[in-house]
Each structure stands twice: as structure tokens, then as C-alpha cells.
Write an enzyme that holds these catalytic residues in place. Structure first.
Site, PDB file in Angstrom:
ATOM      1  CG  LEU A 135     -25.539  26.668 -93.817  1.00 48.39           C
ATOM      2  CD1 LEU A 135     -26.080  25.619 -92.852  1.00 48.39           C
ATOM      3  CD2 LEU A 135     -26.601  27.728 -94.090  1.00 48.39           C
ATOM      4  CG  ASP A 136     -22.292  32.971 -91.866  1.00 49.70           C
ATOM      5  OD1 ASP A 136     -21.724  32.912 -92.973  1.00 49.70           O
ATOM      6  OD2 ASP A 136     -22.969  33.941 -91.490  1.00 49.70           O
ATOM      7  NE  ARG A 137     -15.647  27.393 -86.347  1.00 47.81           N
ATOM      8  CZ  ARG A 137     -14.375  27.434 -85.957  1.00 47.81           C
ATOM      9  NH1 ARG A 137     -13.603  28.408 -86.384  1.00 47.81           N
ATOM     10  NH2 ARG A 137     -13.881  26.511 -85.161  1.00 47.81           N
TER      11      ARG A 137
END
Length: 327
Positions: free
Chosen positions: A146-148
Site C-alpha cells: 500500500l502507498d505510505r
């Protein structure tokens, strides 16, 4: 007895010796080069391939090449490797809200602002912190990323067989991942398919970005369903049919509906205004993108599973602040 697999650092006074490691069931199936890159942390990749080419790494006393796949019971000789001294980058142990856990899987609710792994200026992430908090775990790997700044469901495998099974399901399109997102603009359609080819590139300062490009771009497909419509905003559910980097963010931004709070592809003036909102209920200091549901087949039982993570509190507050929906 299983041998210690950590590489001896240069600062130790003990003489360096070759190690002999017996491959377990969970380690079997890996290519020897990938296995060495994992267990010889801090050793340059070029050096790992050099000791493979030179024959210093042996399996069952015989030479192998870098494509050899390990089998349970293999005895691997790892030659003495000296690491350059470097500062101790301590990883603080951490646990996260657990949605599901058994002997094969760990599914957590990742908060926004936490990277899933170290790299690109981040010294550690979720996977390193979980490993630090579970030192006895024999195997723990990310199934996906997942993106940060994205919150929500993150799958981790506790067995290599589970990792392989879930990767196959994702590759074959047998998993179903859904996200909740708030966009700015007058969204019209109840259900909309967006198919735009996406191309990854790196900026001059080393930042990873994605752009829409028919030339060299990878085919990408997202289905958006309108859940609630507000004055100037819309709450959508995004269903991933492909899993490209920043796919949801770029598909929406390129279609004229930036995700609220997106600091890479969003409406920067709107983001700044929401960050400075005096009414804390209407303030938003993060990207409104949350992985809220995933469906897959359990790698051991074969049972169909659907897991959900509630909308993150800061996103829920912003949603409530918009008042009654128009639809």
C-alpha cells in the site's frame, strides 16, 4: 539443529567462518540468489552474485548457479562474508490493529503515514517493525503493498506456501480489492470504468511517479462506484482490476477528479486549505484513500474469505463534516 544465519559483521573479534544452513520447508522453493540476498542483509548485491559465480556457495557440497531452486533439506554453505561497519539502525518493534490472523496469514489495518517497508528515504516500515516485534517468527513477508499515505487492509504471509498461493491468486485476477476514496469535483456516473495505460518514471530528485501514457504504459483498469455525492465532493468505491503503482490516484487525477489530500497528483490548493481548516471536523491532513475490503481464497483451507477494515477515523470525521449527501 538449525545454524545461525546472520552474517558476521566486521566489528566482531571472532574469526569469520563459513556457515552451513539446512533449508526448511518454508524456505524451499526460493532461488538461491534471492535466498542469499535475504539472509545476507547489508551485503552488496554484486558481492552476492560474485560468490555465487566463483563457486564459494555450495549446496549439498556441489556447485550451483544462481537459478538453482532450493529444496527442503538442502545444506547450503555460505562463505565468510565481511560487512563494512555501519551505524546501528534500530527498528522499533510495533504491532498494528489485527483484522485476521492464523498460522498462515496476518492481516492488519495499516495507518496512513506508515510505509510498508524501508527504502527510498525511509529507514523502516511495517514489515521491519512487525519482524522486530515477533522475533520468533520463522517467516513473515508482505503479500502486496500500500502507498505510505493509504490506510487499510494489508496482507502478510506467515508461510512461504501462503505467499505463493496469494501471489498466484493476484496474478490470475482471483482476488478482489476495494478502496474507499473521496474526490473533488462533480462526479456524475453511478458506475464508471477507467482504462488508462500507466507509465512509471523517477523524477530528478529520485521520487517515484506515474503518468498516463499509451506509449510504454501498462494496461490499467479501475471500476469506480458512486456511494455518496456532496456539494463539490464524491465518496467512491474503487475496485482494482489491475494493480499498478498509484493506479487509483492517477486514474482519478487524469480524469479530473483528484483524491482529496493527495500530495502527488491532487489539488494542492484545496489540500492546503483543508489542512488549515479551523473547524477540526472539516480538516484533513492526509490522503483520503482507504483499503476497506479484500476477498481471496484461504491458501490452506480453500475457504472464500472477505475481510473489511473500518474507514480511518480522520477520514470518517471529514466525511461527517460534509453533511447530508445529495443523492
Amino acid at each position: 539443529m538449525k545454524m545461525q544465519k546472520d552474517v558476521v559483521p566486521a566489528s566482531t573479534s571472532a574469526p569469520l567462518q563459513a556457515q552451513f544452513v539446512t533449508i526448511t520447508e518454508e524456505e524451499a522453493g526460493q532461488r538461491i540468489d534471492n535466498y542469499l540476498l535475504r539472509v545476507c542483509k547489508g551485503v552488496p548485491k554484486s558481492h552476492v552474485y560474485r560468490i555465487l559465480r566463483s563457486g564459494e556457495v555450495r549446496v549439498n557440497k556441489g556447485r550451483i548457479d544462481q537459478l538453482y531452486r532450493l529444496v527442503e533439506g538442502d545444506v547450503v554453505r555460505i562463505p565468510p562474508i565481511r560487512l563494512a561497519e555501519k551505524p546501528d539502525n534500530h527498528v522499533p518493534a510495533a504491532e498494528f490493529a489485527i483484522i485476521f490472523e492464523d498460522s498462515h496469514l496476518l492481516v492488519i489495518d495499516k495507518p496512513a503515514g506508515v510505509a510498508v517497508h524501508g527504502g527510498s528515504g525511509v529507514s523502516f516500515g511495517v514489515i521491519e517493525q512487525l519482524r522486530a516485534s515477533r522475533p520468533d517468527a520463522k517467516f513473515l513477508e508482505l503479500v502486496h503493498r500500500l502507498d505510505r499515505e493509504t490506510s487499510g487492509l494489508l496482507l502478510l504471509a506467515k508461510k512461504r506456501s501462503a505467499l505463493t498461493s496469494l501471489h498466484e491468486q493476484m496474478r490470475d485476477g482471483l482476488t478482489d480489492k476495494r478502496y474507499l476514496t473521496m474526490v473533488a469535483g462533480d462526479w456524475k456516473n453511478a458506475r464508471q470504468h477507467i482504462k488508462l495505460a500507466l507509465h512509471k518514471y523517477t523524477t530528478a530528485d529520485g521520487e517515484r511517479r506515474v503518468t498516463v501514457s499509451d506509449e510504454g504504459g501498462q494496461p490499467s483498469h479501475t471500476i469506480f462506484s458512486l456511494l455518496k455525492k456532496f456539494d463539490g465532493y464524491a465518496l467512491l468505491e474503487a475496485e482494482l482490476k489491475t494493480g499498478r503503482t498509484h493506479q487509483i490516484r492517477v486514474h482519478l487525477s487524469s480524469s479530473g477528479f483528484p483524491i482529496v489530500g493527495d500530495d502527488k497528483y491532487g489539488d494542492f490548493a484545496l489540500n492546503k486549505a483543508l489542512q488549515k481548516a479551523t473547524d477540526t471536523r472539516g480538516a484533513l491532513k492526509r490522503m483520503f484513500l482507504h483499503a476497506h475490503q479484500i476477498t481471496f481464497t484461504h491458501p490452506e483451507s480453500g475457504k472464500n474469505m472477505t475481510l473489511n477494515a473500518p474507514l480511518a477515523a480522520e477520514c470518517e470525521r471529514f466525511l461527517v463534516s460534509l453533511g447530508k449527501p445529495l443523492n
